[in-house]
Write a protein that holds these residues in place. Structure first.
Motif, PDB file in Angstrom:
ATOM      1  N   ILE A 103     101.493  73.919 -30.056  1.00  0.00           N
ATOM      2  CA  ILE A 103     101.957  73.936 -28.823  1.00  0.00           C
ATOM      3  C   ILE A 103     100.682  74.012 -27.793  1.00  0.00           C
ATOM      4  CG2 ILE A 103     103.032  75.242 -27.079  1.00  0.00           C
ATOM      5  CD1 ILE A 103     104.932  76.198 -29.281  1.00  0.00           C
ATOM      6  N   ILE A 104      99.737  74.785 -28.298  1.00  0.00           N
ATOM      7  CA  ILE A 104      98.498  74.865 -27.398  1.00  0.00           C
ATOM      8  C   ILE A 104      97.635  73.724 -27.466  1.00  0.00           C
ATOM      9  CG2 ILE A 104      96.248  76.096 -27.341  1.00  0.00           C
ATOM     10  CD1 ILE A 104      98.522  77.802 -25.962  1.00  0.00           C
ATOM     11  N   ALA A 105      97.666  73.235 -28.440  1.00  0.00           N
ATOM     12  CA  ALA A 105      96.675  71.630 -28.648  1.00  0.00           C
ATOM     13  C   ALA A 105      97.384  70.541 -27.931  1.00  0.00           C
ATOM     14  CB  ALA A 105      96.653  71.524 -30.111  1.00  0.00           C
ATOM     15  N   SER A 106      98.721  70.682 -28.134  1.00  0.00           N
ATOM     16  CA  SER A 106      99.393  69.836 -27.266  1.00  0.00           C
ATOM     17  C   SER A 106      99.312  69.684 -25.801  1.00  0.00           C
ATOM     18  CB  SER A 106     100.804  69.811 -27.689  1.00  0.00           C
ATOM     19  OG  SER A 106     101.137  69.380 -28.884  1.00  0.00           O
ATOM     20  N   LEU A 107      99.297  71.018 -25.238  1.00  0.00           N
ATOM     21  CA  LEU A 107      99.193  71.390 -24.002  1.00  0.00           C
ATOM     22  C   LEU A 107      97.579  70.994 -23.516  1.00  0.00           C
ATOM     23  CD1 LEU A 107     100.572  74.870 -23.001  1.00  0.00           C
ATOM     24  CD2 LEU A 107     100.969  72.726 -21.798  1.00  0.00           C
ATOM     25  N   ARG A 108      96.506  71.443 -24.396  1.00  0.00           N
ATOM     26  CA  ARG A 108      95.353  71.162 -24.081  1.00  0.00           C
ATOM     27  C   ARG A 108      95.052  69.698 -23.910  1.00  0.00           C
ATOM     28  NH1 ARG A 108      93.038  74.947 -27.444  1.00  0.00           N
ATOM     29  NH2 ARG A 108      92.780  76.441 -25.703  1.00  0.00           N
ATOM     30  N   PHE A 109      95.195  68.889 -24.989  1.00  0.00           N
ATOM     31  CA  PHE A 109      95.025  67.551 -24.731  1.00  0.00           C
ATOM     32  C   PHE A 109      96.079  66.404 -24.233  1.00  0.00           C
ATOM     33  CE2 PHE A 109      92.747  69.735 -28.477  1.00  0.00           C
ATOM     34  CZ  PHE A 109      91.429  69.562 -27.806  1.00  0.00           C
ATOM     35  N   ILE A 110      97.287  66.768 -24.566  1.00  0.00           N
ATOM     36  CA  ILE A 110      98.258  65.880 -24.104  1.00  0.00           C
ATOM     37  C   ILE A 110      98.971  66.371 -22.854  1.00  0.00           C
ATOM     38  CG2 ILE A 110     100.617  64.742 -24.283  1.00  0.00           C
ATOM     39  CD1 ILE A 110      99.771  65.065 -27.479  1.00  0.00           C
ATOM     40  N   GLY A 111      98.917  67.546 -22.520  1.00  0.00           N
ATOM     41  CA  GLY A 111      99.531  68.159 -21.203  1.00  0.00           C
ATOM     42  C   GLY A 111      98.603  67.868 -19.982  1.00  0.00           C
ATOM     43  N   VAL A 112      97.331  67.511 -20.313  1.00  0.00           N
ATOM     44  CA  VAL A 112      96.315  67.347 -18.915  1.00  0.00           C
ATOM     45  C   VAL A 112      96.766  66.107 -18.601  1.00  0.00           C
ATOM     46  CG1 VAL A 112      94.585  66.051 -20.325  1.00  0.00           C
ATOM     47  CG2 VAL A 112      94.071  67.770 -18.480  1.00  0.00           C
ATOM     48  N   ILE A 113      97.312  65.150 -19.125  1.00  0.00           N
ATOM     49  CA  ILE A 113      97.787  63.689 -18.715  1.00  0.00           C
ATOM     50  C   ILE A 113      98.630  63.851 -17.261  1.00  0.00           C
ATOM     51  CG2 ILE A 113      98.709  61.334 -19.264  1.00  0.00           C
ATOM     52  CD1 ILE A 113      97.573  61.877 -22.136  1.00  0.00           C
ATOM     53  N   PRO A 114      99.502  64.236 -17.472  1.00  0.00           N
ATOM     54  CA  PRO A 114     100.529  64.578 -16.275  1.00  0.00           C
ATOM     55  C   PRO A 114      99.976  65.182 -15.158  1.00  0.00           C
ATOM     56  CG  PRO A 114     101.709  65.355 -18.265  1.00  0.00           C
ATOM     57  CD  PRO A 114     100.337  65.080 -18.580  1.00  0.00           C
ATOM     58  N   ILE A 115      98.993  66.199 -15.503  1.00  0.00           N
ATOM     59  CA  ILE A 115      98.044  67.079 -14.635  1.00  0.00           C
ATOM     60  C   ILE A 115      97.338  65.874 -13.767  1.00  0.00           C
ATOM     61  CG2 ILE A 115      96.384  68.644 -14.112  1.00  0.00           C
ATOM     62  CD1 ILE A 115      99.054  69.817 -14.659  1.00  0.00           C
ATOM     63  N   ILE A 118      99.496  63.853 -11.507  1.00  0.00           N
ATOM     64  CA  ILE A 118      99.858  64.621 -10.216  1.00  0.00           C
ATOM     65  C   ILE A 118      98.908  64.763  -9.182  1.00  0.00           C
ATOM     66  CG2 ILE A 118     100.857  66.641  -9.378  1.00  0.00           C
ATOM     67  CD1 ILE A 118     102.414  66.662 -12.246  1.00  0.00           C
ATOM     68  N   PHE A 119      97.838  65.151  -9.721  1.00  0.00           N
ATOM     69  CA  PHE A 119      96.693  65.480  -8.771  1.00  0.00           C
ATOM     70  C   PHE A 119      95.570  64.422  -8.998  1.00  0.00           C
ATOM     71  CE2 PHE A 119      98.510  69.661 -10.499  1.00  0.00           C
ATOM     72  CZ  PHE A 119      98.827  70.058  -9.153  1.00  0.00           C
ATOM     73  N   ASP A 120      94.450  64.779  -8.537  1.00  0.00           N
ATOM     74  CA  ASP A 120      93.281  63.573  -8.230  1.00  0.00           C
ATOM     75  C   ASP A 120      92.526  63.393  -9.758  1.00  0.00           C
ATOM     76  OD1 ASP A 120      91.735  65.994  -8.741  1.00  0.00           O
ATOM     77  OD2 ASP A 120      90.626  65.593  -6.633  1.00  0.00           O
ATOM     78  N   GLY A 121      92.681  63.927 -10.900  1.00  0.00           N
ATOM     79  CA  GLY A 121      92.099  63.672 -11.971  1.00  0.00           C
ATOM     80  C   GLY A 121      90.798  63.785 -12.138  1.00  0.00           C
ATOM     81  N   SER A 122      90.369  64.795 -11.233  1.00  0.00           N
ATOM     82  CA  SER A 122      88.949  65.156 -10.973  1.00  0.00           C
ATOM     83  C   SER A 122      88.499  66.216 -12.321  1.00  0.00           C
ATOM     84  CB  SER A 122      88.455  65.932  -9.663  1.00  0.00           C
ATOM     85  OG  SER A 122      89.195  67.257  -9.704  1.00  0.00           O
TER      86      SER A 122
END
Length: 192
Positions: A103-115, A118-122
């Motif tokens: 779960i943590i690895a998925s959040l860390r590496f895949i979960g960042v894509i929607p972020i 949604i946000f500016d990708g900075s």
């Protein structure tokens, strides 16, 4: 490695509850101290690293400094997560560890894509997100390891006494030094 071994020894009844809890507490204090020192060192030197050590041609120096400060926090959280992971490994909580780590690895590496979408990708957004994931990881490992620690019995308590804590850690020094030397000797080809 040492904490995993001692936790396994506790499970095999080679250590009593109080001795094991003292050992975990003493090692936790050492880990917190080393992590705090390292984190504060990295944090306080982040602007120097950004300006003199890194080649930041296309990035703002303030942005890089902020990201390095966040990295210092992430490093400390990962350091402490490793400590609590060792308790859980010694307790043989392999299924829980596998599920939570996935779960943590998925959040860390895949979960960042929607972020990023949604946000500016900075760069800052990326590291803010990694800080949040680090907090989730640390809290998960902390609470699960606390749940797995055996309760003290007969009004026993883990003492803050330096003498008691030192005795707990002293017993492990020989094993820890041997393991460290073996790891260094085993990696001599990586160094040279």
């Amino acid at each position: 490695m040492t904490l995993v071994r001692e936790t396994a020894r506790f499970r095999a009844k080679a250590l009593n509850v109080l001795t094991y809890r003292r050992l975990v507490f003493a090692l936790e204090l050492i880990f917190v101290g080393v992590g705090a020192f390292g984190g504060l060192f990295l944090y306080s030197n982040s602007s120097r690293l950004a300006l003199s050590w890194l080649n930041i041609e296309s990035l703002n120096a303030d942005t890089v400094t902020t990201c390095l400060q966040m990295i210092s926090g992430i490093v400390v959280m990962r350091w402490m997560s490793g400590f609590y992971r060792s308790v859980l490994t010694g307790m043989e909580e392999f299924i829980w560890l596998s599920v939570f780590s996935t779960i943590i690895a998925s959040l860390r590496f895949i979960g960042v894509i929607p972020i990023f979408i949604i946000f500016d990708g900075s760069l800052k957004i990326f590291f803010y997100f990694q800080c949040v994931v680090g907090i989730i990881e640390l809290m998960g490992f902390y609470f699960k390891s606390r749940e797995m620690l055996p309760p003290l019995i007969n009004n026993e308590h883990v003492s803050w006494s330096p003498e008691v804590l030192l005795v707990s850690v002293k017993q492990l020094l020989g094993f820890s030094i041997t393991i460290s030397l073996a790891a260094i000797m085993g990696n001599d080809d990586a160094v040279g």
